[in-house]
Scaffold this active site. Sequence first.
Site, short mmCIF file in Angstrom:
data_model
loop_
_atom_site.label_atom_id
_atom_site.label_comp_id
_atom_site.label_asym_id
_atom_site.label_seq_id
_atom_site.Cartn_x
_atom_site.Cartn_y
_atom_site.Cartn_z
N ALA A 72 0.84 -1.20 0.00
CA ALA A 72 0.00 0.00 0.00
C ALA A 72 0.87 1.24 0.00
O ALA A 72 2.04 1.21 0.40
CB ALA A 72 -0.92 0.00 1.22
N ASP A 73 0.28 2.33 -0.44
CA ASP A 73 0.94 3.64 -0.38
C ASP A 73 -0.12 4.70 -0.12
O ASP A 73 -1.19 4.67 -0.72
CB ASP A 73 1.69 3.96 -1.67
CG ASP A 73 2.51 5.22 -1.54
OD1 ASP A 73 3.46 5.22 -0.73
OD2 ASP A 73 2.19 6.23 -2.19
N THR A 74 0.18 5.63 0.79
CA THR A 74 -0.76 6.69 1.15
C THR A 74 -0.12 8.05 0.92
O THR A 74 1.04 8.25 1.29
CB THR A 74 -1.19 6.56 2.63
OG1 THR A 74 -1.80 5.28 2.82
CG2 THR A 74 -2.16 7.65 3.03
N GLY A 109 -3.30 3.73 -2.27
CA GLY A 109 -3.29 2.68 -3.28
C GLY A 109 -3.01 1.36 -2.61
O GLY A 109 -2.17 1.29 -1.70
#
Length: 192
Positions: A72-74, A109
Site C-alpha cells: 500500500a501507499d498513502t 493505493g
Amino acid sequence: MIKTDLPIYLASKSPRRKKLLEQVGLKFKIIAIECDENINSKQSPVQNVKRIAEEKMICARKKVNSGIIITADTIVVLDSNVIGKPKDQKDAFRILKKLSGRTHFVYTGISILNCASNKWITTYEKTAVKFRKISDDEIIDYIRSGSPMDKAGAYGIQDDYGAVFVEKINGCYYNVVGLPLANLYQSFLKVI
C-alpha cells in the site's frame, strides 16, 4: 472473515497498517522491502498511489515465492500538491499550518497478489478530511510529541492529539489511518 490456507504477507514498515490488519483478525507476516516512493508530477494522485503500490509489489514479489502479498501507499493532497512526510520539525509546522482550517484529500493505493494463481488487483481509496482552525501553540505541542514525523501530511487521525484537529471526514476513516479496510477486504476476496 477472510479464509485462506495461503500465507499472507504485508510488505510495509507502517505500524498503523500492521495494527489495522491485526484489528480485523488477519494472520500475516511482515516483510521489509526497499522501494522508491517517488511522486510523478505528471500523474494524478490516483495514478501515483496505484503505481507506487504496484512498484512495492514488484519489490515484495522478489522476496516471496508463495502466498498472498499486500502492499500500500498513502499520500495527502492539498490544492493539487502532494504532501509527504515532514523532513523535520520546521517542515511539520509548515505542513500543519497549511492544513489548518482547510479540506485535504487522503489517497491510498492497495495492491494484492496471489502468488499461486497470479491474480493481482490494484485499487485505491480517497477520503476528504477537513481540519478545524488550529493555533500555532497546538501545532507546536503536537510536533513536540514526535507523532507527526513519520506520517504523510504530518498528522495521524488516530493519535490522541492529532485527532482533535479533524473537524469532519467524508469517506473511509481507516483510509486516513493508512489502509481502507472495507476496500482491502473486498479486493482480497477477488484474489483468493
